[in-house]
Design an enzyme around this catalytic site. Structure first.
Site, PDB file in Angstrom:
ATOM      1  N   ASP A 185      87.679  51.689  50.402  1.00  0.00           N
ATOM      2  CA  ASP A 185      89.105  51.928  50.155  1.00  0.00           C
ATOM      3  C   ASP A 185      89.394  51.964  48.663  1.00  0.00           C
ATOM      4  O   ASP A 185      90.197  52.773  48.186  1.00  0.00           O
ATOM      5  CB  ASP A 185      89.958  50.827  50.801  1.00  0.00           C
ATOM      6  CG  ASP A 185      90.350  51.203  52.222  1.00  0.00           C
ATOM      7  OD1 ASP A 185      89.696  52.086  52.792  1.00  0.00           O
ATOM      8  OD2 ASP A 185      91.313  50.618  52.750  1.00  0.00           O
ATOM      9  N   TYR A 216      82.423  41.273  61.191  1.00  0.00           N
ATOM     10  CA  TYR A 216      83.460  41.686  62.146  1.00  0.00           C
ATOM     11  C   TYR A 216      82.990  41.544  63.598  1.00  0.00           C
ATOM     12  O   TYR A 216      83.770  41.665  64.524  1.00  0.00           O
ATOM     13  CB  TYR A 216      83.894  43.140  61.894  1.00  0.00           C
ATOM     14  CG  TYR A 216      84.606  43.353  60.571  1.00  0.00           C
ATOM     15  CD1 TYR A 216      85.177  42.287  59.884  1.00  0.00           C
ATOM     16  CD2 TYR A 216      84.710  44.608  60.010  1.00  0.00           C
ATOM     17  CE1 TYR A 216      85.824  42.472  58.671  1.00  0.00           C
ATOM     18  CE2 TYR A 216      85.360  44.806  58.795  1.00  0.00           C
ATOM     19  CZ  TYR A 216      85.911  43.727  58.128  1.00  0.00           C
ATOM     20  OH  TYR A 216      86.551  43.914  56.940  1.00  0.00           O
ATOM     21  N   ASP A 258      80.841  41.997  44.106  1.00  0.00           N
ATOM     22  CA  ASP A 258      82.024  41.778  43.258  1.00  0.00           C
ATOM     23  C   ASP A 258      81.896  42.555  41.955  1.00  0.00           C
ATOM     24  O   ASP A 258      82.848  43.184  41.484  1.00  0.00           O
ATOM     25  CB  ASP A 258      82.270  40.286  43.011  1.00  0.00           C
ATOM     26  CG  ASP A 258      81.020  39.535  42.555  1.00  0.00           C
ATOM     27  OD1 ASP A 258      79.904  40.061  42.732  1.00  0.00           O
ATOM     28  OD2 ASP A 258      81.163  38.418  42.030  1.00  0.00           O
ATOM     29  N   LYS A 291      75.927  40.095  48.353  1.00  0.00           N
ATOM     30  CA  LYS A 291      76.149  38.880  47.562  1.00  0.00           C
ATOM     31  C   LYS A 291      74.932  37.974  47.754  1.00  0.00           C
ATOM     32  O   LYS A 291      75.040  36.877  48.320  1.00  0.00           O
ATOM     33  CB  LYS A 291      77.437  38.188  48.016  1.00  0.00           C
ATOM     34  CG  LYS A 291      78.699  38.950  47.660  1.00  0.00           C
ATOM     35  CD  LYS A 291      79.162  38.743  46.222  1.00  0.00           C
ATOM     36  CE  LYS A 291      79.701  37.345  46.033  1.00  0.00           C
ATOM     37  NZ  LYS A 291      80.016  37.083  44.600  1.00  0.00           N
ATOM     38  N   ASP A 332      84.141  47.967  53.785  1.00  0.00           N
ATOM     39  CA  ASP A 332      85.551  48.164  54.128  1.00  0.00           C
ATOM     40  C   ASP A 332      86.385  48.143  52.836  1.00  0.00           C
ATOM     41  O   ASP A 332      87.206  49.028  52.582  1.00  0.00           O
ATOM     42  CB  ASP A 332      85.964  47.016  55.065  1.00  0.00           C
ATOM     43  CG  ASP A 332      87.269  47.298  55.782  1.00  0.00           C
ATOM     44  OD1 ASP A 332      87.861  48.359  55.535  1.00  0.00           O
ATOM     45  OD2 ASP A 332      87.693  46.445  56.583  1.00  0.00           O
TER      46      ASP A 332
END
Ligand code: NAD
Length: 369
Positions: free
Chosen positions: A254, A142, A226, A193, A250
């Site tokens: 959630d 970001y 993942d 990852k 992020d």
């Protein structure tokens, strides 16, 4: 010795309504347990824009830097939608996070027994769930450069963002997560990852380095993000603390939050480096926004904001026992059947107001004495 200081920024919409209930809880701890704070209140977001033409006045920023902890309600609302981006209410929040350098975002996902049927997962998967996601908040994709949308060589365009982490950025958020794990069940799972991203390989190596050199007493595991997402909905109780980068955090936080049901129940903390007094720079806030659709109607659930104060007790003021007392009071009130409108579910029932929920929690605290 002076009392610890707390800067309260109620903000906009339901922010002031839920914060008024937190004030009752703070007063109760002062009166009944001698746990007193020097509380100061100021403006942020649209309320600050209305008063000063900026979503965060420099004086308020200075107070936030000096406070032992900041407690924020919510910012934003339709009244401010047309404002220039530079003075939108959310900029006030972003400035606080950036200038206080709050690099570790803590999002607990805790399932209160009385609300287990609110989760989209089966009751036995979420009953007793209590995990903590630590998301790196000030770096990663970001913020990385280069970024932007550029013309490409074929007459089209290319969109670019850059995932970038330094050793120190990874180590400091890892340390925050290891510290938390030590205060909980001593287990940390790091997610990245590393199979497809060099930044993921560095992340894994640096978290391992912090473990081996500073926190070898904590049980550390690594997982691809993942797979982490899959495991969170398959059997979330396998986790205690999870640490991950800004982007994966992020999404994963959630996902984990929704395991527990309502937005009105979710607290958060954002922590930075330790100050001279040893306390971390810290801001506590509910995950929800200013909820303009229910503002001024006495419908807001104050629990997310009250539980954010419980996090402040635990992580800024080392008052773990008081935090547990407050969390238990919330649990008891819910177990007794009290529900704000957001917690009614398809069966319906009678909702209590924001104020009644705050009063019920204070009464449960008093009954626990
Ligand atoms: P929101 O979180 O304000 O509301 C989403 C839905 O959840 C609404 O239906 C609302 O009524 C409900 N809800 C939220 N909190 C609740 C509570 N405590 N009790 C009962 N119901 C609750 O998100 P939104 O509607 O997308 O955004 C509204 C405004 O808030 C926007 O201006 C947005 O930019 C801002 N916002 C601010 C923050 C923040 O201050 N941290 C976070 C998210 C959104």
């Amino acid at each position: 010795m002076s009392n610890p200081s707390l800067l309260i920024l109620p903000g906009d919409g339901i922010g002031p309504e839920v914060m008024a209930e937190v004030r009752k809880v703070i007063t109760w701890f002062g009166d009944a347990r001698g746990l007193k704070f020097d509380v100061e209140e100021d403006l942020v977001g649209g309320a600050a824009y209305d008063a000063h033409g900026t979503p965060l006045h420099d004086d308020t920023m200075a107070k936030a830097q000096a406070a032992d902890a900041v407690l924020l309600g919510a910012v934003g609302g339709p009244k401010y939608d047309a404002l220039d981006f530079s003075v939108k209410p959310e900029r006030g929040l972003l400035r606080l996070r950036k200038e206080m350098d709050l690099f570790a975002n803590l999002r607990p996902a805790q399932c209160f027994d009385a609300l287990a049927d609110f989760s989209s997962l089966k009751r036995d998967v979420v009953t007793g769930l209590d995990i903590m996601i630590v998301r790196e908040l000030t770096s990663g994709v970001y913020f990385g450069e280069p970024r932007g949308i550029f013309p490409d060589n074929e007459g089209g365009r290319v969109g670019i963002n850059t995932q970038r982490y330094t050793t120190e950025e990874i180590r400091r958020v890892a340390r925050a997560a290891f510290e938390l794990a030590r205060k909980r069940n001593n287990k940390l799972c790091s997610m990245e990852k590393a199979n497809v991203m060099e930044s993921g390989i560095l992340w894994r190596e640096e978290v391992q380095w912090v473990h081996d050199n500073e926190y070898s007493d904590v049980e550390l595991s690594h997982m691809y993000a993942d797979n982490g997402a899959m495991q969170l909905v398959r059997w979330p109780k396998q986790f205690d603390v999870i640490v991950t980068d800004n982007l994966f955090g992020d999404v994963l936080s959630d996902c984990a939050a929704m395991l527990t049901g309502s937005l009105g129940m979710l607290p958060s903390a954002s922590l930075g480096a330790p100050m001279a007094n040893g306390r971390p720079k810290a801001m506590y806030e509910p995950v929800h926004g200013s909820a303009p659709d229910i503002t001024g109607q006495g419908k807001a659930n104050p629990i997310a904001c009250i539980l954010s104060f419980a996090m402040a007790l635990r992580y800024s003021f080392d008052e773990g026992e008081a935090a547990t007392l407050l969390e238990t009071a919330v649990q008891k009130v819910l177990a007794g059947g009290a529900r704000t409108a957001d917690l009614l579910g398809p069966q319906g029932g009678t909702a209590i107001s924001t104020t009644e929920m705050g009063d019920a929690i204070v009464a449960a605290l008093a009954a626990s004495q």
